[in-house]
Design a protein around this motif. Structure first.
Motif, mmCIF file in Angstrom:
data_model
loop_
_atom_site.group_PDB
_atom_site.id
_atom_site.type_symbol
_atom_site.label_atom_id
_atom_site.label_comp_id
_atom_site.label_asym_id
_atom_site.label_seq_id
_atom_site.Cartn_x
_atom_site.Cartn_y
_atom_site.Cartn_z
ATOM 1 N N VAL A 10 0.620 -1.390 0.134
ATOM 2 C CA VAL A 10 0.270 -0.179 -0.093
ATOM 3 C C VAL A 10 0.693 1.893 -0.286
ATOM 4 O O VAL A 10 1.457 1.414 1.014
ATOM 5 C CB VAL A 10 -0.716 0.333 1.020
ATOM 6 N N PRO A 11 1.163 2.007 -0.874
ATOM 7 C CA PRO A 11 2.178 3.148 -1.265
ATOM 8 C C PRO A 11 2.047 4.161 0.024
ATOM 9 O O PRO A 11 0.093 4.730 -0.349
ATOM 10 C CB PRO A 11 2.128 3.468 -2.678
ATOM 11 N N LYS A 12 2.124 4.506 -0.008
ATOM 12 C CA LYS A 12 2.637 5.877 1.033
ATOM 13 C C LYS A 12 2.517 7.321 1.006
ATOM 14 O O LYS A 12 3.256 6.914 0.245
ATOM 15 C CB LYS A 12 2.827 6.105 2.621
ATOM 16 N N TYR A 13 2.868 8.591 1.655
ATOM 17 C CA TYR A 13 3.341 9.682 0.468
ATOM 18 C C TYR A 13 4.598 9.460 0.114
ATOM 19 O O TYR A 13 4.961 10.242 -0.828
ATOM 20 C CB TYR A 13 3.112 10.317 2.292
ATOM 21 N N GLU A 14 5.582 9.144 1.036
ATOM 22 C CA GLU A 14 7.542 9.007 0.450
ATOM 23 C C GLU A 14 7.417 8.251 -0.450
ATOM 24 O O GLU A 14 8.793 8.267 -1.242
ATOM 25 C CB GLU A 14 7.774 7.971 1.671
ATOM 26 N N TYR A 16 5.090 7.950 -3.236
ATOM 27 C CA TYR A 16 4.342 9.102 -3.993
ATOM 28 C C TYR A 16 5.503 9.906 -4.123
ATOM 29 O O TYR A 16 6.014 10.960 -4.992
ATOM 30 C CB TYR A 16 3.127 9.992 -3.866
ATOM 31 N N GLU A 17 6.331 10.541 -2.655
ATOM 32 C CA GLU A 17 7.342 11.534 -3.235
ATOM 33 C C GLU A 17 8.488 11.658 -3.730
ATOM 34 O O GLU A 17 8.949 12.055 -4.426
ATOM 35 C CB GLU A 17 7.585 12.018 -1.087
ATOM 36 N N LYS A 18 8.776 9.681 -3.685
ATOM 37 C CA LYS A 18 10.063 9.079 -4.692
ATOM 38 C C LYS A 18 9.626 9.270 -6.250
ATOM 39 O O LYS A 18 10.454 9.453 -6.971
ATOM 40 C CB LYS A 18 10.468 8.141 -4.281
ATOM 41 N N VAL A 19 7.976 9.184 -6.439
ATOM 42 C CA VAL A 19 8.012 9.328 -7.700
ATOM 43 C C VAL A 19 8.182 10.745 -8.189
ATOM 44 O O VAL A 19 8.428 11.344 -9.188
ATOM 45 C CB VAL A 19 6.611 8.931 -7.662
ATOM 46 N N TYR A 20 7.588 11.944 -7.492
ATOM 47 C CA TYR A 20 7.778 12.841 -7.539
ATOM 48 C C TYR A 20 8.744 13.134 -7.915
ATOM 49 O O TYR A 20 9.809 14.068 -8.911
ATOM 50 C CB TYR A 20 7.455 14.159 -6.573
ATOM 51 N N ASN A 21 10.252 12.753 -6.807
ATOM 52 C CA ASN A 21 11.078 13.204 -7.330
ATOM 53 C C ASN A 21 12.199 13.021 -8.570
ATOM 54 O O ASN A 21 13.059 13.178 -8.886
ATOM 55 C CB ASN A 21 12.004 13.170 -5.945
ATOM 56 N N ALA A 22 11.455 11.598 -8.636
ATOM 57 C CA ALA A 22 12.175 10.768 -10.035
ATOM 58 C C ALA A 22 11.664 11.975 -11.494
ATOM 59 O O ALA A 22 12.331 11.964 -12.374
ATOM 60 C CB ALA A 22 12.002 8.874 -10.322
ATOM 61 N N VAL A 23 10.481 12.687 -11.148
ATOM 62 C CA VAL A 23 10.131 13.079 -12.356
ATOM 63 C C VAL A 23 10.761 14.599 -12.589
ATOM 64 O O VAL A 23 11.618 14.700 -12.972
ATOM 65 C CB VAL A 23 8.803 13.234 -11.962
ATOM 66 N N ALA A 24 11.001 15.052 -11.751
ATOM 67 C CA ALA A 24 12.154 16.394 -11.527
ATOM 68 C C ALA A 24 12.514 16.083 -11.841
ATOM 69 O O ALA A 24 14.057 16.910 -12.187
ATOM 70 C CB ALA A 24 11.548 17.106 -9.604
ATOM 71 N N LYS A 25 13.451 14.969 -11.110
ATOM 72 C CA LYS A 25 15.387 14.828 -11.677
ATOM 73 C C LYS A 25 15.155 14.427 -13.166
ATOM 74 O O LYS A 25 15.891 14.753 -13.930
ATOM 75 C CB LYS A 25 15.925 13.449 -10.899
ATOM 76 N N ALA A 26 14.450 13.514 -13.894
ATOM 77 C CA ALA A 26 14.316 13.392 -14.866
ATOM 78 C C ALA A 26 14.308 14.362 -15.359
ATOM 79 O O ALA A 26 15.152 14.461 -17.053
ATOM 80 C CB ALA A 26 13.172 11.764 -15.722
ATOM 81 N N LEU A 27 13.619 15.718 -15.276
ATOM 82 C CA LEU A 27 13.590 16.818 -15.680
ATOM 83 C C LEU A 27 15.152 17.702 -16.013
ATOM 84 O O LEU A 27 14.767 17.825 -17.076
ATOM 85 C CB LEU A 27 11.994 17.610 -15.646
ATOM 86 N N GLU A 28 15.387 17.884 -15.149
ATOM 87 C CA GLU A 28 16.679 18.701 -15.119
ATOM 88 C C GLU A 28 17.573 17.267 -15.709
ATOM 89 O O GLU A 28 17.974 18.519 -16.332
ATOM 90 C CB GLU A 28 16.708 18.374 -13.043
ATOM 91 N N ARG A 280 -5.218 15.776 1.190
ATOM 92 C CA ARG A 280 -3.895 15.954 0.022
ATOM 93 C C ARG A 280 -2.846 16.395 1.163
ATOM 94 O O ARG A 280 -2.425 16.928 1.364
ATOM 95 C CB ARG A 280 -4.937 17.288 -0.738
ATOM 96 N N TRP A 281 -2.073 16.236 0.138
ATOM 97 C CA TRP A 281 -0.503 16.070 0.156
ATOM 98 C C TRP A 281 0.408 17.103 -1.103
ATOM 99 O O TRP A 281 -0.027 17.903 -1.641
ATOM 100 C CB TRP A 281 0.798 14.761 -0.994
#
Ligand code: DDH
Length: 290
Positions: A10-14, A16-28, A280-281
């Protein structure tokens, strides 16, 4: 003694945060893309996934990620968005538990925030659906049209004049591509940073029809390097829209506040959340705004 069973993940905030950070890193990292950033096209993917919503029938919207399938993926309005979907494939492979529909919207949130826009609160809960849920063509706006069309399209999603104008401020970002929409060029001088420049330029520049073989669009008289679509210019001409253009041109904070609120609503249209609105997060941007 009974061994403790490992339940389903069951995925938690942490997580989804990893996914957010992966998108941000890929953008960079992927600054080799000809437009300098995948941010604008990721935002456009999230918007086109959401903007099919029809309040009356409850169909469309970001739940389902049905743009993966041919009928919807091939709609004229979605030309070029495969670029964004392909960009996210390695991230989906790295985090297979996230649905495409939650991922596309999380990527839209990351795109806005990493391009120095406002914080967009987020909650998961979208599930992927099969191609029978593809929406009919024609639910997204047609750039050659006027206010009646804008109010019909955005009214169908439940948005008013103020919200139409605030949403349109996204055109501070990115550009038109002749091989996608047929239109050509960026709206602002800083297409990878979110600002209220779209509104300022709409009012401050002089605009004329561009003389070319492509679809009817405006160019700025002084540099001839910027563009406006017919639907962009309508915002300055219509009595219901213009006061909001003037407000956002003067006040970037007001634009950011209203943009965040309306994008949040856009991204949640038609989603049967189990997470409550007050749960919401928010994710911390990787880039620091200057
Ligand atoms: Fe848009 N948009 N959009 N748009 N849009 C295009 C590009 C981008 C319209 C037409 C076009 C919104 C509203 C409208 C973004 C975000 C948002 C292009 C060019 C056309 C055409 C596509 C191409 O050739 O690559 C029209 C019409 C409307 C309207 O009627 C209001 C909204 C609400 C958003 C949003 O995000 C909330 C972004 C970002 C782009 C730049 C994409 C890129 O690749 O760069």
């Amino acid at each position: 003694a009974a061994k403790k069973e490992a339940g389903p993940f069951v995925p938690k905030y942490e997580d989804y945060e990893k996914v957010y950070n992966a998108v941000a890193k890929a953008l960079e990292e992927h600054d080799e893309y000809e437009d300098g950033s995948y941010g604008p096209v990721l935002l456009r993917l999230a918007w086109h996934a959401s903007g099919t919503y029809d309040a009356e029938t409850g169909t469309g919207g970001s739940n389902g990620a049905t743009m993966r399938f041919a009928p919807e993926g091939d709609h004229g309005a979605n030309a070029g968005l495969k670029t964004a979907r392909d960009f996210l494939e390695p991230i989906k492979a790295q985090f297979p538990w996230i649905t495409y529909s939650d991922l596309w919207i999380l990527a839209g949130v990351a795109a806005i925030q990493e391009m120095q826009g406002p914080i967009i609160p987020y909650r998961p809960g979208r599930s992927d659906r099969d191609m029978s849920f593809c929406t009919p063509d024609g639910r997204l706006p047609d750039a050659s049209k006027e206010q009646k069309h804008l109010r019909a399209i955005f009214g169908r999603m439940g948005f008013n004049d103020q919200e139409i104008v605030a949403l349109s401020g996204a055109h501070a970002l990115g550009r038109c591509h002749t091989d996608r929409s047929g239109y050509d060029g960026p709206w602002t001088f800083s297409p990878t940073v979110l600002t209220n420049d779209y509104f300022r330029l709409l009012l401050d520049e002089k605009w004329q029809w561009r003389k070319w073989n492509g679809p009817k669009q405006y160019e700025d008289v002084s540099t001839k390097t910027l563009m406006m679509l017919p639907t962009d210019m309508v915002l300055t001409k219509d009595k219901g829209f213009r006061p909001w253009v003037e407000k956002y041109a003067k006040d970037n904070d007001a634009f950011f506040k209203d943009f965040s609120a309306v994008v949040l609503r856009l991204f949640e249209l038609g989603v049967p959340f189990t997470v409550a609105e007050d749960q919401r997060w928010t994710f911390k941007p990787r880039v620091s705004s200057t």
